[in-house]
Design a protein around this motif. Structure first.
Motif, short mmCIF file in Angstrom:
data_model
loop_
_atom_site.label_atom_id
_atom_site.label_comp_id
_atom_site.label_asym_id
_atom_site.label_seq_id
_atom_site.Cartn_x
_atom_site.Cartn_y
_atom_site.Cartn_z
N ARG A 1 -8.44 11.02 -2.99
CA ARG A 1 -9.89 11.20 -2.86
C ARG A 1 -10.25 11.65 -1.44
O ARG A 1 -11.06 12.54 -1.24
CB ARG A 1 -10.66 9.89 -3.13
N LEU A 2 -9.63 11.00 -0.45
CA LEU A 2 -9.88 11.37 0.95
C LEU A 2 -9.38 12.78 1.22
O LEU A 2 -10.06 13.57 1.88
CB LEU A 2 -9.20 10.37 1.89
N PHE A 3 -8.22 13.13 0.70
CA PHE A 3 -7.65 14.47 0.87
C PHE A 3 -8.60 15.54 0.31
O PHE A 3 -8.92 16.52 0.98
CB PHE A 3 -6.28 14.53 0.18
N VAL A 4 -9.08 15.33 -0.91
CA VAL A 4 -9.99 16.29 -1.54
C VAL A 4 -11.31 16.36 -0.76
O VAL A 4 -11.85 17.44 -0.55
CB VAL A 4 -10.23 15.92 -3.03
N MET B 1 0.84 -1.18 0.00
CA MET B 1 0.00 0.00 0.00
C MET B 1 0.88 1.24 0.00
O MET B 1 1.83 1.34 0.76
CB MET B 1 -0.91 0.00 1.23
N THR B 2 0.54 2.17 -0.85
CA THR B 2 1.26 3.43 -0.92
C THR B 2 0.91 4.27 0.30
O THR B 2 -0.26 4.45 0.61
CB THR B 2 0.87 4.20 -2.19
N PRO B 3 1.91 4.80 1.02
CA PRO B 3 1.61 5.67 2.16
C PRO B 3 0.86 6.93 1.70
O PRO B 3 1.03 7.38 0.55
CB PRO B 3 2.99 6.04 2.71
N PRO B 4 0.01 7.51 2.58
CA PRO B 4 -0.81 8.66 2.16
C PRO B 4 -0.01 9.84 1.60
O PRO B 4 -0.39 10.41 0.58
CB PRO B 4 -1.53 9.07 3.45
N ASN B 5 1.10 10.19 2.25
CA ASN B 5 1.87 11.34 1.77
C ASN B 5 2.46 11.07 0.39
O ASN B 5 2.49 11.97 -0.46
CB ASN B 5 2.94 11.74 2.78
N ILE B 6 2.90 9.86 0.14
CA ILE B 6 3.46 9.52 -1.17
C ILE B 6 2.35 9.48 -2.23
O ILE B 6 2.55 9.93 -3.36
CB ILE B 6 4.20 8.16 -1.12
N ALA B 7 1.18 8.96 -1.86
CA ALA B 7 0.06 8.89 -2.81
C ALA B 7 -0.37 10.29 -3.23
O ALA B 7 -0.62 10.53 -4.42
CB ALA B 7 -1.11 8.13 -2.18
#
Length: 157
Positions: free
Chosen positions: A31-34, A1-7
């Motif tokens: 998507r979660l960030f937006v 799984m790609t870490p959130p900051n890298i994604a």
């Protein structure tokens, strides 16, 4: 799984890449960030309006008579105006990266990316199309390389 900051970094860095593949985490973390940014902007917008004006605006939205005059958008408080303008600018800035990552997500499943445009247009009229697309986007991609490139999950194994 790609870490959130890298994604999120990849989402920005590959904003105009419509050729390669994107893993599920490369799609869902942005998507979660937006979603969170838009939720905060919505909160700021309605906080600036105050409870009475918020209630009136929600009643207008529920009635279906949606016009600028009915919504009372011509004399917004500064905080609500800021949130509205920022939401519009943020939406314009994220449209192409969102389109690109969904396109690449379809590539990860071995499907052509233009299917996202079909679902985007169909989802404007048929809610079920959006549900089907999100179900597809939640499925794992093809293991190993496919015609669109190497498996993006190999970076983190």
């Amino acid at each position: 799984m790609t870490p959130p900051n890298i994604a999120i970094y990849n989402w920005i860095r590959q904003a105009f890449d419509f050729r390669s593949r994107a893993s599920r985490s490369d799609f869902w973390w942005p998507r979660l960030f937006v979603f969170v940014i838009n939720l905060v902007l919505l909160f700021v917008f309605f906080s600036g309006l105050g409870p009475e004006r918020t209630q009136a605006m929600l009643e207008v939205l529920a009635s279906g008579d949606i016009t600028v005059e009915a919504l009372g958008l011509e004399d917004l408080p500064p905080m609500s105006l800021f949130a509205l303008v920022f939401a519009i600018v943020f939406g314009l800035m994220t449209f192409i990266p969102d389109l690109s990552v969904a396109w690449r997500r379809f590539h990860d499943m071995g499907r052509p990316g233009w299917l996202h445009l079909v679902f985007l247009l169909a989802g404007s009229f048929i809610v079920f199309a959006t549900i089907v697309e999100h179900a597809w986007l939640a499925m794992p991609g093809n293991p190993g390389p496919n015609r669109f490139g190497p498996d993006p999950r190999d970076r983190w194994r």
